[in-house]
Enzyme design. Structure first.
Site, PDB file in Angstrom:
ATOM      1  N   ILE A 155       0.901  -1.158   0.000  1.00 48.94           N
ATOM      2  CA  ILE A 155       0.000   0.000   0.000  1.00 48.94           C
ATOM      3  C   ILE A 155       0.933   1.200   0.000  1.00 48.94           C
ATOM      4  O   ILE A 155       1.686   1.391   0.952  1.00 48.94           O
ATOM      5  CB  ILE A 155      -0.908   0.066   1.247  1.00 48.94           C
ATOM      6  CG1 ILE A 155      -1.959  -1.056   1.230  1.00 48.94           C
ATOM      7  CG2 ILE A 155      -1.622   1.436   1.304  1.00 48.94           C
ATOM      8  CD1 ILE A 155      -2.933  -1.023   2.416  1.00 48.94           C
ATOM      9  N   TYR A 156       0.932   1.926  -1.087  1.00 52.85           N
ATOM     10  CA  TYR A 156       1.777   3.119  -1.181  1.00 52.85           C
ATOM     11  C   TYR A 156       0.939   4.313  -1.605  1.00 52.85           C
ATOM     12  O   TYR A 156       0.072   4.192  -2.476  1.00 52.85           O
ATOM     13  CB  TYR A 156       2.903   2.925  -2.206  1.00 52.85           C
ATOM     14  CG  TYR A 156       4.033   2.070  -1.685  1.00 52.85           C
ATOM     15  CD1 TYR A 156       4.895   2.556  -0.706  1.00 52.85           C
ATOM     16  CD2 TYR A 156       4.234   0.784  -2.168  1.00 52.85           C
ATOM     17  CE1 TYR A 156       5.941   1.776  -0.224  1.00 52.85           C
ATOM     18  CE2 TYR A 156       5.272  -0.002  -1.687  1.00 52.85           C
ATOM     19  CZ  TYR A 156       6.123   0.500  -0.723  1.00 52.85           C
ATOM     20  OH  TYR A 156       7.150  -0.269  -0.237  1.00 52.85           O
ATOM     21  N   GLY A 211      -4.459   5.747   2.359  1.00 56.12           N
ATOM     22  CA  GLY A 211      -3.999   4.409   2.735  1.00 56.12           C
ATOM     23  C   GLY A 211      -5.108   3.597   3.390  1.00 56.12           C
ATOM     24  O   GLY A 211      -5.268   2.405   3.128  1.00 56.12           O
ATOM     25  N   ASN A 250      10.086   1.457   9.429  1.00 60.82           N
ATOM     26  CA  ASN A 250       8.996   2.273   8.903  1.00 60.82           C
ATOM     27  C   ASN A 250       7.910   2.382   9.983  1.00 60.82           C
ATOM     28  O   ASN A 250       6.851   1.763   9.880  1.00 60.82           O
ATOM     29  CB  ASN A 250       8.441   1.646   7.609  1.00 60.82           C
ATOM     30  CG  ASN A 250       7.447   2.553   6.901  1.00 60.82           C
ATOM     31  OD1 ASN A 250       6.994   3.547   7.445  1.00 60.82           O
ATOM     32  ND2 ASN A 250       7.093   2.183   5.690  1.00 60.82           N
ATOM     33  N   TYR A 270      -0.806  -0.254  10.825  1.00 62.54           N
ATOM     34  CA  TYR A 270      -1.353  -1.615  10.874  1.00 62.54           C
ATOM     35  C   TYR A 270      -1.755  -2.025  12.284  1.00 62.54           C
ATOM     36  O   TYR A 270      -2.766  -2.696  12.480  1.00 62.54           O
ATOM     37  CB  TYR A 270      -0.380  -2.619  10.241  1.00 62.54           C
ATOM     38  CG  TYR A 270      -0.285  -2.413   8.747  1.00 62.54           C
ATOM     39  CD1 TYR A 270      -1.409  -2.558   7.935  1.00 62.54           C
ATOM     40  CD2 TYR A 270       0.908  -2.031   8.144  1.00 62.54           C
ATOM     41  CE1 TYR A 270      -1.352  -2.333   6.559  1.00 62.54           C
ATOM     42  CE2 TYR A 270       0.981  -1.807   6.771  1.00 62.54           C
ATOM     43  CZ  TYR A 270      -0.152  -1.965   5.988  1.00 62.54           C
ATOM     44  OH  TYR A 270      -0.097  -1.744   4.638  1.00 62.54           O
ATOM     45  N   LYS A 300      -2.878  -0.025  14.545  1.00 61.40           N
ATOM     46  CA  LYS A 300      -4.128   0.690  14.778  1.00 61.40           C
ATOM     47  C   LYS A 300      -5.304  -0.073  14.147  1.00 61.40           C
ATOM     48  O   LYS A 300      -6.429  -0.033  14.639  1.00 61.40           O
ATOM     49  CB  LYS A 300      -4.001   2.095  14.154  1.00 61.40           C
ATOM     50  CG  LYS A 300      -5.090   3.068  14.525  1.00 61.40           C
ATOM     51  CD  LYS A 300      -4.891   4.388  13.772  1.00 61.40           C
ATOM     52  CE  LYS A 300      -5.467   4.264  12.372  1.00 61.40           C
ATOM     53  NZ  LYS A 300      -5.005   5.267  11.427  1.00 61.40           N
TER      54      LYS A 300
END
Length: 173
Positions: free
Chosen positions: A97-98, A109, A136, A143, A145
């Site tokens: 996912i970018y 996102g 990162n 993720y 969250k």
């Protein structure tokens, strides 16, 4: 945030996919990697040949996030044997996912992530998993969250540099 639309990527979108792929990867990782390693990865990882193979693979899907007809991010998911690691038929992998930097913090996102979860549920997957670079923190907290937990680590090679990805998963249902 203006409306974000999600659109499945096809072979006719390959140039846009190459562009968003290279641009977002470079924005995310250039500052932490050598120029040589980045150049090599951007050339090989997003070559027309590689993207054509991936787009033709029935066990992988790409989706664009669009804002006013401009591609601002993308999602790549894998099923079955196309998963990079676990290859579990009851799982779905979110490989990428970018989102372009200028759209960070605008829920792009999250919208792409929700698309992946929706597809996982349609496919009756038991869980969704992914690998995220240990350096990162933005992605890791995103993720977490969303309910993901760490379960393993693996090595990702970027050029001659070995980097550790944290593997995370989310049980569905």
């Amino acid at each position: 945030m203006e409306n974000i639309t999600i659109q499945k990527t096809t072979l006719s979108d390959i140039e846009q996919l190459q562009k968003i792929g290279r641009e977002t990867f470079a924005e995310t990782f250039s500052s932490s990697n050598t120029k040589e390693n980045m150049k090599k990865y951007l050339e090989e990882g997003f070559s027309f040949e590689k993207l054509t193979d991936e787009l033709n693979n029935k066990n992988s899907e790409f989706y664009f996030a669009l804002s006013e007809n401009e591609v601002i991010g993308y999602l790549k998911i894998n099923f079955g044997q196309s998963q990079t690691e676990l290859q579990d038929s009851t799982a779905l992998e979110i490989e990428r996912i970018y989102v372009l930097k200028e759209f960070h913090g605008k829920k792009v996102g999250q919208v792409l992530y929700e698309k992946a979860i929706e597809i996982a549920k349609q496919k009756n997957a038991d869980y969704v998993w992914l690998g995220v670079w240990e350096e990162n923190p933005r992605a890791i907290s995103f993720y977490k969250k969303n309910g993901f937990v760490e379960f393993d680590k693996h090595i990702f090679k970027l050029g001659d540099d070995e980097q550790t990805d944290i593997m995370m998963k989310l049980k569905l249902g």
